[in-house]
Design an enzyme around this catalytic site. Structure first.
Site: not given
Length: 397
Positions: A43, A88, A126, A144, A205
Site C-alpha cells: 500500500e 516520493y 487511505y 483513493d 462501460c
DNA sequence: AACTCGGGGGT
DNA sequence: ACCCCAGAGTT
C-alpha cells in the site's frame, strides 16, 4: 454530499461488484496472502504509483526485507537504494520508521488496531483503511483516486474530488457499501474496477458489472465525472549541473554530493548543480554546443564564480555536454550539463604531479563532507534520482 | 486550504 | 501536452 442514496442501487452495487471481483481479480504479488506486513508495504508503494510500476520493486523489496524486523534492522541507505527510481522517497523512510515502531512497541507484529495503524508514519486515512480491511478484514473504507472516480460516477456526485472534504464524504458512503464480512475484497474490488474498467479517460462501460444502475451512465455523463479542479503547472527552474572529472588518484572518477536529509529528493545523491537566477538565464541559454564562442566563455565564467560561491568548489568548465529536462509535480528542472575539472592551476598547482595531492586536499580538507568521488561501480550502492542516473549513464557510455 | 513531495504511463 | 496514479506530511 447527498444524505440519502437509493438503497436498492447501493445493495446492487455492493453485491455485483464483489461477485465480479472474485471472478476476475488479478493475481498480484501482494495478494499471495494477507500478511499485514506484505499488505502494508504494497500500500505504501502503491501510493500515487501504478500497479505495473510497483510489481518489480515490490518483489525486490520483499526479497531483501521479508519481515518487519528485517526492515527495521536494515541500514537506511539500503532501504533508500531499494526505493531508487520509485519516487516520493519519504515513503521509504517513513515505512522503515513505522517498521521500527512496530518492533519496539508491538513486538514486531502489525497491530490489529485502527488507531495504532493510523499512527504509523506514512500511513494516512487511505492506507489505514486499506491495511485494516485487506489484512484484518475490518469494515473500514479505503478511498483513493479510483474509489472517488467510481463512486462519483455511479452516484453522479458533483463534488470536487480535489477537496479534502469530498474524500471525507465519500469515505462515509464507501463504508456504508461494504458487504458484511467482505471488507477486504470489496475495497479491492472498488479499486480494481477503477483501474481496469471505470478508467479516467474512456471508461469501458459495456463490460462494467454495475453499468445497469450507474447514474452517470444513465445521464450520459460518465466522461464528465468526477469533477476535479486542475493542478497548477510546475514552475520552471533553469539549472546548471557539472560533471567534475578527477585527476591523479581520482582519474576516471567524478564528483557527486548527497542532498540534505529533508526536502526534495532528501538524502539522494546527485551531480553538483545550481539554480540560475532569472536574470542570468539569457547568458546560460546563449551558450550552445558550438565549440568556443564568446557567449560560451561567459557562461563558463559565470558558472565558475557561482559554483565557488555556493559550494566552495573551484571548477574549470571545459565544454557543454548535454541538456536534460526533469519534471516533478511542482517543479520543472531545465538542466544544462557541463564537463569540468578542478581548477588546479588557479589554486597553486603548477604541474601534473601536484594534481593528486591537491585533489586529496579536496577530499580531506576543503572538500565538504557531502561530496564524494565515485566511479561507475558506485552507482550500485548509492541512490540517485532518475534524472541523474540517465545523465551519468550517458556520460559513462 | 494550499503546498510539497517522483516518476511514468495512457490518451 | 496533459492527466492521473491503491496519498501523506507540512504549513
Amino acid at each position: 454530499m447527498e444524505a440519502i442514496h437509493n438503497e436498492e442501487a447501493k445493495s446492487y452495487f455492493s453485491r455485483e461488484l464483489l461477485t465480479w471481483y472474485r471472478r476476475i481479480k488479478r493475481d498480484l504479488p501482494w495478494r499471495m496472502n494477507q500478511d499485514p506486513y506484505r499488505v502494508w508495504v504494497s500500500e505504501i508503494m502503491l501510493q500515487q504509483t501504478r500497479v505495473d510500476t510497483v510489481i518489480p520493486y515490490y518483489e525486490r523489496f520483499m526479497n531483501k526485507f521479508p519481515t518487519v524486523r528485517a526492515l527495521a534492522e536494515a541500514p537506511e541507505e539500503e532501504v533508500l537504494k531499494c526505493w531508487e527510481g520509485l519516487g516520493y522517497y519519504s515513503r521509504a523512510r517513513n515505512l522503515q520508521a513505522g517498521a521500527r515502531e512496530v518492533v519496539q512497541r508491538y513486538g514486531g507484529i502489525v497491530p490489529d488496531d485502527k488507531a495504532a495503524v493510523a499512527g504509523l508514519k506514512g500511513v494516512g486515512p487511505y492506507t489505514t483503511g486499506a491495511i485494516m480491511s485487506i489484512a484484518f478484514n475490518r469494515p473500514e473504507p479505503a478511498v483513493d483516486g479510483n474509489v472517488m472516480r467510481v463512486l462519483s460516477r455511479y452516484f453522479c456526485l458533483e463534488d470536487d474530488i480535489a477537496k479534502p472534504a469530498t474524500r471525507v464524504g465519500i469515505e462515509k458512503l464507501a463504508q456504508s457499501l461494504i458487504p458484511k464480512g467482505a471488507a477486504g475484497d470489496f475495497n479491492q474490488a472498488l479499486m480494481e474496477l477503477g483501474a481496469l474498467v471505470c478508467t479516467p479517460k474512456s471508461p469501458s462501460c459495456l463490460p462494467c458489472p454495475v453499468m445497469e444502475h450507474c447514474s452517470a451512465r444513465w445521464a450520459g455523463r460518465e466522461t464528465e465525472l468526477p469533477i476535479k479542479t486542475k493542478a497548477k503547472p510546475p514552475r520552471p527552474e533553469k539549472r546548471v549541473a557539472v560533471i567534475i572529472t578527477g585527476t591523479g588518484a581520482y582519474e576516471g572518477k567524478i564528483l557527486v554530493r548527497q542532498r540534505p536529509d529533508t526536502g526534495l529528493l532528501a538524502q539522494m545523491w546527485e551531480l553538483p548543480h545550481l539554480l540560475v537566477p532569472k536574470d542570468q538565464e539569457p547568458l546560460i541559454d546563449a551558450a550552445d554546443q558550438s565549440e568556443s564562442n564568446a557567449s560560451t566563455a561567459e557562461a563558463g565564467e559565470w558558472l565558475t564564480r557561482s559554483m565557488e560561491a555556493e559550494t566552495g568548489l573551484l571548477i574549470r568548465p571545459d565544454r557543454w555536454l548535454m541538456d536534460a529536462d526533469h519534471v516533478f509535480s511542482h517543479i520543472h528542472w531545465k538542466m544544462r550539463i557541463y564537463l569540468a575539472d578542478l581548477g588546479l592551476d588557479a589554486i597553486g598547482a603548477t604541474g601534473a604531479s601536484l594534481a593528486a595531492e591537491t585533489a586529496a586536499a579536496y577530499e580531506t580538507g576543503s572538500l565538504r563532507s557531502e561530496y564524494r568521488w565515485i566511479g561507475p561501480e558506485d552507482m550500485e550502492t548509492l541512490a540517485f534520482p532518475n534524472v541523474f542516473i540517465r545523465i551519468l549513464r550517458e556520460y559513462w557510455t
